[in-house]
Design an enzyme around this catalytic site. Structure first.
Site, PDB file in Angstrom:
ATOM      1  N   HIS A 227      68.674  -1.186  69.289  1.00 13.51           N
ATOM      2  CA  HIS A 227      67.444  -0.007  69.479  1.00 13.51           C
ATOM      3  C   HIS A 227      68.760   1.061  69.377  1.00 13.51           C
ATOM      4  CE1 HIS A 227      70.803  -0.291  73.025  1.00 13.51           C
ATOM      5  NE2 HIS A 227      70.772   1.718  72.815  1.00 13.51           N
ATOM      6  N   ASP A 229      69.291   4.986  69.951  1.00 10.65           N
ATOM      7  CA  ASP A 229      69.461   6.162  71.182  1.00 10.65           C
ATOM      8  C   ASP A 229      68.763   7.569  71.014  1.00 10.65           C
ATOM      9  OD1 ASP A 229      71.375   4.753  72.826  1.00 10.65           O
ATOM     10  OD2 ASP A 229      73.409   5.748  72.218  1.00 10.65           O
ATOM     11  N   HIS A 283      71.542  -0.684  67.718  1.00 10.25           N
ATOM     12  CA  HIS A 283      72.782  -1.502  68.423  1.00 10.25           C
ATOM     13  C   HIS A 283      72.507  -2.399  69.414  1.00 10.25           C
ATOM     14  CE1 HIS A 283      72.609   2.412  70.052  1.00 10.25           C
ATOM     15  NE2 HIS A 283      73.479   2.503  71.573  1.00 10.25           N
ATOM     16  N   ARG A 293      80.509  -8.329  81.779  1.00 13.01           N
ATOM     17  CA  ARG A 293      80.361  -6.910  81.236  1.00 13.01           C
ATOM     18  C   ARG A 293      79.536  -5.345  82.043  1.00 13.01           C
ATOM     19  NH1 ARG A 293      78.082  -3.830  77.227  1.00 13.01           N
ATOM     20  NH2 ARG A 293      79.369  -3.107  75.410  1.00 13.01           N
TER      21      ARG A 293
END
Length: 349
Positions: A227, A229, A283, A293
């Protein structure tokens, strides 16, 4: 002891596998083809992890005018060539960042039943992708979307006080950092310095705390899908597990975590504002089989009525409000499962 430990883990894990079971079982033959393809791609990417530009912002405080100019040029060049860059000496202490990570772990390790029912007044808890219609849209992650500044809202007695105070401190400092970086980038576009202060009001940006749980099927799903941002800038603090990848020259590049750096990426709005000079890069986050994570992302956004107008000739994008952009993205996601993004606002040639 092992039984109690497993039970405690089950208490806080969102039921991702259970929720996705039917979708994963459907069209299994097609899914197996995707597994082989994804596995091949991931192995190549993980072997080619690298460093995005690292910029020392301490030079902006130098008494040497040329040193300050060189630092600003590096920021502008990274925005043009990479769309991503890391910053060190950014003004946010390691102690505060480590506190944020520790409190984030605590809040995500609360029982799932508590997470899914509490924090509803000012914080939206989300997990997975309830709108996924095929396996490629599955997300193996959970997140808290937090409105900032917190002082304008009542978060309730259930909100951990320590987390609240740390979020307030982090949001205040990262907001100032985002504004400073945006003004440096806008100077190159001959945009007045007050542009962002007038449009990005204190209550228009938000913070997202992310957790990517251990995944039993890491070759079949992503932690977060590819995607871009929908912001001017995003500033991310991540732990040292790794898993973030960005698209560069048609290939996925793994971003090596830097314990002293914050990661900055250009969003769609800055690409439109700069008439394509600055790059909003696709990304994603890969899922890991054994490790969880954590990251915290600050999204620097304008008010809904802010008009985004390209600065450059000929203009690549027609003018649009941030509200229009968000509504179009939501419409595309519901209809196709994917964000179409800026291409919806290109001038028809």
């Amino acid at each position: 002891m092992s039984v109690c430990y497993k039970q405690s883990i089950m208490d806080y894990e969102p039921p991702l596998l259970e929720a996705y079971k039917t979708l994963l079982q459907s069209s299994s033959h097609k899914r197996m083809k995707n597994v082989k393809s994804t596995s091949s791609i991931l192995s190549k990417v993980l072997e080619s992890s690298g460093e995005v530009p690292v910029i020392d912002l301490g030079r902006l405080n130098s008494t040497d005018h040329l040193e300050r100019e060189d630092c600003m040029k590096e920021i502008i060049e990274a925005a043009k060539q990479w769309g991503f860059f890391q910053v060190v000496n950014h003004g946010i202490s390691q102690h505060l960042l480590q506190q944020l990570l520790l409190e984030e772990i605590k809040v995500f390790h609360r029982p799932f039943a508590d997470k899914s029912q509490q924090f509803s007044t000012t914080t939206h808890y989300k997990w997975g992708n309830p709108f996924a219609s095929n396996p490629r849209q599955l997300l193996w992650s959970e997140a808290f979307h937090i409105s900032v500044p917190l002082g304008q809202t009542n978060m309730g007695d259930d909100q951990p006080k320590c987390l609240r105070s740390i979020i307030e401190a982090f949001a205040s400092k990262v907001a100032a950092l985002a504004e400073m970086l945006a003004e440096i980038l806008s100077h190159e576009l001959n945009i007045k310095s007050s542009y962002f202060r007038e449009r990005c009001l204190p209550n228009t940006s938000f913070l997202r705390l992310n957790r990517y749980p251990p995944c039993p099927i890491p070759k079949q799903v992503f932690g977060f899908l590819p995607h871009t941002d929908s912001t001017f800038l995003s500033i991310v603090y991540q732990d040292q597990v790794g898993g973030l990848q960005l698209m560069r020259d048609g290939k996925w590049l793994g971003v090596k975590p830097n314990p002293h750096a914050l990661l900055v990426n250009i969003g769609d709005l800055f690409q439109a504002l700069s008439n394509g000079a600055y790059r909003s890069i696709k990304h994603r986050v890969v899922a890991a089989k054994k490790e969880e994570r954590f990251s915290a992302a600050y999204f620097y956004r304008p008010s809904n009525d802010a008009v985004i107008e390209s600065h450059g000739t000929p203009r690549l994008y027609r003018s649009f409000t941030f509200r229009e952009y968000i509504q179009q993205n939501e419409k595309d996601l519901k209809q196709t499962g994917d964000k179409v993004g800026l291409s919806r606002f290109l001038y028809v040639q």
